[in-house]
Each structure stands twice: as structure tokens, then as C-alpha cells.
Design an enzyme around this catalytic site. Structure first.
Site, PDB file in Angstrom:
ATOM      1  N   THR A  13       0.823  -1.216   0.000  1.00 19.19           N
ATOM      2  CA  THR A  13       0.000   0.000   0.000  1.00 19.19           C
ATOM      3  C   THR A  13       0.851   1.256   0.000  1.00 19.19           C
ATOM      4  O   THR A  13       0.521   2.245  -0.653  1.00 19.19           O
ATOM      5  CB  THR A  13      -0.932   0.002   1.236  1.00 19.19           C
ATOM      6  N   ASP A  55       1.655  -6.485  -4.327  1.00 17.51           N
ATOM      7  CA  ASP A  55       0.800  -6.478  -3.148  1.00 17.51           C
ATOM      8  C   ASP A  55       1.329  -7.640  -2.311  1.00 17.51           C
ATOM      9  O   ASP A  55       1.636  -8.707  -2.855  1.00 17.51           O
ATOM     10  CB  ASP A  55      -0.646  -6.747  -3.592  1.00 17.51           C
ATOM     11  N   SER A  56       1.441  -7.468  -1.006  1.00 20.21           N
ATOM     12  CA  SER A  56       2.125  -8.515  -0.231  1.00 20.21           C
ATOM     13  C   SER A  56       1.327  -9.814  -0.164  1.00 20.21           C
ATOM     14  O   SER A  56       1.864 -10.838   0.254  1.00 20.21           O
ATOM     15  CB  SER A  56       2.495  -8.022   1.163  1.00 20.21           C
ATOM     16  N   THR A  87       1.527  -4.480   4.168  1.00 18.24           N
ATOM     17  CA  THR A  87       1.342  -4.834   5.587  1.00 18.24           C
ATOM     18  C   THR A  87       0.701  -6.210   5.782  1.00 18.24           C
ATOM     19  O   THR A  87       0.882  -6.829   6.820  1.00 18.24           O
ATOM     20  CB  THR A  87       0.463  -3.793   6.314  1.00 18.24           C
ATOM     21  N   ASP A  88      -0.029  -6.684   4.750  1.00 19.44           N
ATOM     22  CA  ASP A  88      -0.846  -7.894   4.982  1.00 19.44           C
ATOM     23  C   ASP A  88      -0.020  -9.122   5.355  1.00 19.44           C
ATOM     24  O   ASP A  88      -0.440  -9.920   6.191  1.00 19.44           O
ATOM     25  CB  ASP A  88      -1.699  -8.205   3.741  1.00 19.44           C
ATOM     26  N   LYS A 158       0.005  -8.641  12.627  1.00 17.18           N
ATOM     27  CA  LYS A 158      -0.910  -7.594  12.149  1.00 17.18           C
ATOM     28  C   LYS A 158      -2.254  -7.815  12.830  1.00 17.18           C
ATOM     29  O   LYS A 158      -2.868  -8.864  12.678  1.00 17.18           O
ATOM     30  CB  LYS A 158      -1.057  -7.638  10.624  1.00 17.18           C
ATOM     31  N   TYR A 279      -3.816 -29.636  30.845  1.00 14.53           N
ATOM     32  CA  TYR A 279      -5.062 -30.411  30.831  1.00 14.53           C
ATOM     33  C   TYR A 279      -4.846 -31.770  30.183  1.00 14.53           C
ATOM     34  O   TYR A 279      -3.984 -31.927  29.312  1.00 14.53           O
ATOM     35  CB  TYR A 279      -6.138 -29.662  30.022  1.00 14.53           C
TER      36      TYR A 279
HETATM   37  N1  ASP Z   1      -2.748  -5.291   0.437  1.00 10.77           N
HETATM   38  C1  ASP Z   1      -1.653  -4.465   0.884  1.00 10.77           C
HETATM   39  C2  ASP Z   1      -0.405  -5.300   0.922  1.00 10.77           C
HETATM   40  O1  ASP Z   1      -0.222  -6.053   1.840  1.00 10.77           O
HETATM   41  C3  ASP Z   1      -1.959  -3.888   2.220  1.00 10.77           C
HETATM   42  C4  ASP Z   1      -0.912  -2.957   2.756  1.00 10.77           C
HETATM   43  O2  ASP Z   1       0.186  -2.830   2.285  1.00 10.77           O
HETATM   44  O3  ASP Z   1      -1.233  -2.294   3.763  1.00 10.77           O
HETATM   45  O4  ASP Z   1       0.387  -5.233   0.016  1.00 10.77           O
END
Ligand code: ASP
Length: 332
Positions: A13, A55-56, A87-88, A158, A279
Site C-alpha cells: 500500500t 501487493d504482499s 502490511t498484509d 498484524k 489439561y
Molecule cells: N494489500 C496491501 C499489501 O499487503 C496492504 C498494505 O500494504 O497495507 O500489500
């Protein structure tokens, strides 16, 4: 003398531009650096390289190897390395790099943004500035910088889809944070390096993650064996429990272990360690030879298993790797 920092851009992003099909990574690393406020780069000598434009969601083990090689090949020429990344899946990348580049002697800092760098309200400026400061700090290891906080890469998760507080350091204190005194590094939260850094890039992609649900059909493990999966991470219930009444997961895990499958058990609770000895419902699986994941994040458990299975197929060595903290991913 200014610290030499290498900025490796991979997309996400932070580098995205709006298109008719939604946000797509369109800015290169030089454009990202140029968007920093005047003067922000004066403190460092920054060299920029574009290695991916993804895109990640599309960053997979092959891309982890590409990123790791770039870091390894450049580690002696720079004081620190910053990686801009979506970020993903950033927590997975940060975790796996911690294992692949164990013992790295410089700071390697991943960062990204919830809003593109070109957006007037972007959080990317702050995140990139924090990452640069951490990369110049001399603290060795793989880190993730976000929202003025820096955490160990193998402890990051995340936890928010849109909030700027998108990452948390789970079961481990922050490695650094920005306040009125600048970047405050906390050496006591940063594990000391494990000898010389050797790039160990082999990974096993045949690792499956199961989030246990009440009544899960144990036959799912037969299917995974048929598909030649070599490792499974199970997010079990609470402090450590799996069902054995009517649908006996214990027997299936025994069969899976006999067939050479490595099984790591964690908790589906985000915080605090799991303890499968508490347990009866947990002890039964420990008796089948499963490996306790303790306080590891799911991201760390999955990537550690992928990495360990890339190094060895010997069950004793696999267990030994999991009984040790390689990069601060588990508290013993
Ligand atoms: N879809 C994006 C990615 O992971 C989201 C981001 O970067 O915040 O590339």
C-alpha cells in the site's frame, strides 16, 4: 559520518496508486524516498533499489528468498537496511527473514503503510522515518517498524485492517519506540546475535496451518498426508486442548507423527504462552510427539517450521530447533 542505508522496495500500500481495479503498487523506491519531507533524508546516505512490485498477498516463499538474498549480499556495504513491504503479510516476511538471516549484524527493518504515500494523510512518512532511524541505530536483527514503534520481526502480528496501530509485538516488549527524546532503543528486548550470519534460504512450502474448531473431522490429517504436507501448525483451544471424545484427534496425530509429519501446537489465543501439559486434553497430544509452540506467534511458528523443514528432515533435529530460541521468537 552519515550512516549508509539501503532501501529495498517491494510494493504494498505504501507504494500504491489508485487504478480502476483498486490500489496497485505503482511507485518505485526512489519516488517513495522523494515523498519524505525535506530534510528527512539529510541524516543518512540512502541508496534505493526496487526488488519487487507486489501487493504482499502475492509475496510467497520464493519472494522471501529473493528478499533474503538481497539483504545478505548487501549486508557488509551498509549500516542498515529498510524494506518497504505490504502490511498484509509483513509479519510472515519479518519472521522468516529472522530465521533465514540469523545472526545478521546490522538492523534490517521492514515497514509499510495503511494509506499510500501519496495520500495527504498517509502514515507512510512516519513509518518510513522510524524505520530509517532504526536502520541507523546499530541494533542488530530483523525488526518491523510501524506507528512510531519497533518490534522484533518474529514477534510482530498484524492486528488491524485499517488502524494505524496495525502491528503488535506479541508476548515480547518493544525493541524501540519514538518519543520526545527521539528513537529509544531497548537493548534488553533485543536478543544477542548467534554467531556469524550465514544465509540459510532453504524453505519447505508444505506446511499447513489449522485453526481448530469444535468437532473438526480428524480425517483432515489423512488428506494432508496424501497431499505430502510435511508440517502442520495447529492453533488449538485456550492454554492447550484438542478434542478426543467421538472425534479423536490424538490418534490421528499419532498416525501423522508415525508417517513423518512434524506437528507444532500453539494457541488460538493471541496473548500469553500455551501449555499443553495443563489439561488431559492437551497432555494426550504431547504424548504423541507433537512440538509445543509455547508463546510463539502463529506467523513465527509457521515460518519457523517452513525454515526448519528446509534445513533438516531428522525428527530429533527438528525438535531440537524448536526447543531453542533462534531469534527471540520463543521465551524459554
Ligand atoms: N494489500 C496491501 C499489501 O499487503 C496492504 C498494505 O500494504 O497495507 O500489500
Amino acid at each position: 559520518m552519515k550512516k549508509r542505508i539501503l532501501l529495498l522496495a517491494t510494493g504494498g500500500t505504501i507504494a500504491s496508486l489508485p487504478t480502476e481495479e483498486g490500489l496497485v503498487p505503482g511507485l518505485n523506491g526512489a519516488a517513495l524516498a522523494q515523498l519524505l519531507p525535506a530534510g528527512a533524508l539529510d541524516y543518512y546516505e540512502v541508496c534505493v533499489r526496487d526488488i519487487l512490485h507486489l501487493d504482499s498477498s502475492n509475496i510467497q516463499p520464493e519472494e522471501w528468498q529473493t528478499i533474503a538474498r538481497h539483504i545478505f549480499d548487501n549486508r557488509l556495504d551498509y549500516d542498515g537496511i529498510v524494506i518497504t513491504h505490504g502490511t498484509d503479510t509483513m509479519a510472515y516476511t519479518a519472521s522468516v527473514l529472522s530465521f533465514m538471516l540469523r545472526g545478521i549484524a546490522i538492523p534490517v527493518v521492514l515497514t509499510g503503510a495503511q494509506l499510500p504515500m501519496t495520500h495527504p494523510l498517509t502514515d507512510g512518512l512516519e513509518n518510513l522515518r522510524t524505520a530509517l532511524a532504526m536502520a541507523a541505530s546499530g541494533a542488530a536483527g530483523v525488526f518491523l517498524a510501524f506507528n512510531r514503534k519497533v518490534m522484533l520481526g518474529c514477534r510482530a502480528v498484524k492486528t488491524r485492517t485499517t488502524g494505524f496501530e496495525a502491528f503488535e509485538s506479541v508476548n515480547w516488549p518493544l525493541a524501540a519506540a519514538v518519543d520526545g527524546n527521539g528513537l529509544q532503543v531497548r537493548p534488553q528486548a533485543i536478543p544477542v546475535g548467534a554467531g556469524e550470519c550465514v544465509l540459510r534460504e532453504a524453505l519447505c512450502g508444505k506446511v499447513f496451518l489449522i485453526k481448530l474448531t469444535p468437532g473438526l473431522d480428524p480425517e483432515v490429517f489423512d488428506m494432508l498426508l496424501q497431499m505430502h504436507y510435511r508440517g502442520i501448525v495447529i492453533e488449538a483451544f485456550g492454554a492447550g486442548g484438542l478434542h478426543f471424545v467421538r472425534r479423536d484427534l490424538t490418534a490421528k496425530l499419532h498416525a501423522a507423527a508415525q508417517a513423518g509429519m512434524s506437528v507444532v501446537v500453539c494457541s488460538q489465543c493471541l496473548y500469553e504462552p500455551s501449555d499443553f501439559s495443563l489439561y488431559q486434553a492437551g497432555r494426550k497430544v504431547l504424548d504423541q510427539g507433537v512440538i509445543p509452540g509455547r508463546d510463539m506467534t502463529t506467523e513465527a511458528a509457521v515460518t519457523k517450521l517452513m525454515w526448519v523443514l528446509g534445513q533438516t528432515g531428522d525428527p530429533v533435529e527438528i525438535r531440537d530447533y524448536f526447543s531453542r530460541s533462534l531469534a527471540g521468537e520463543v521465551a524459554l
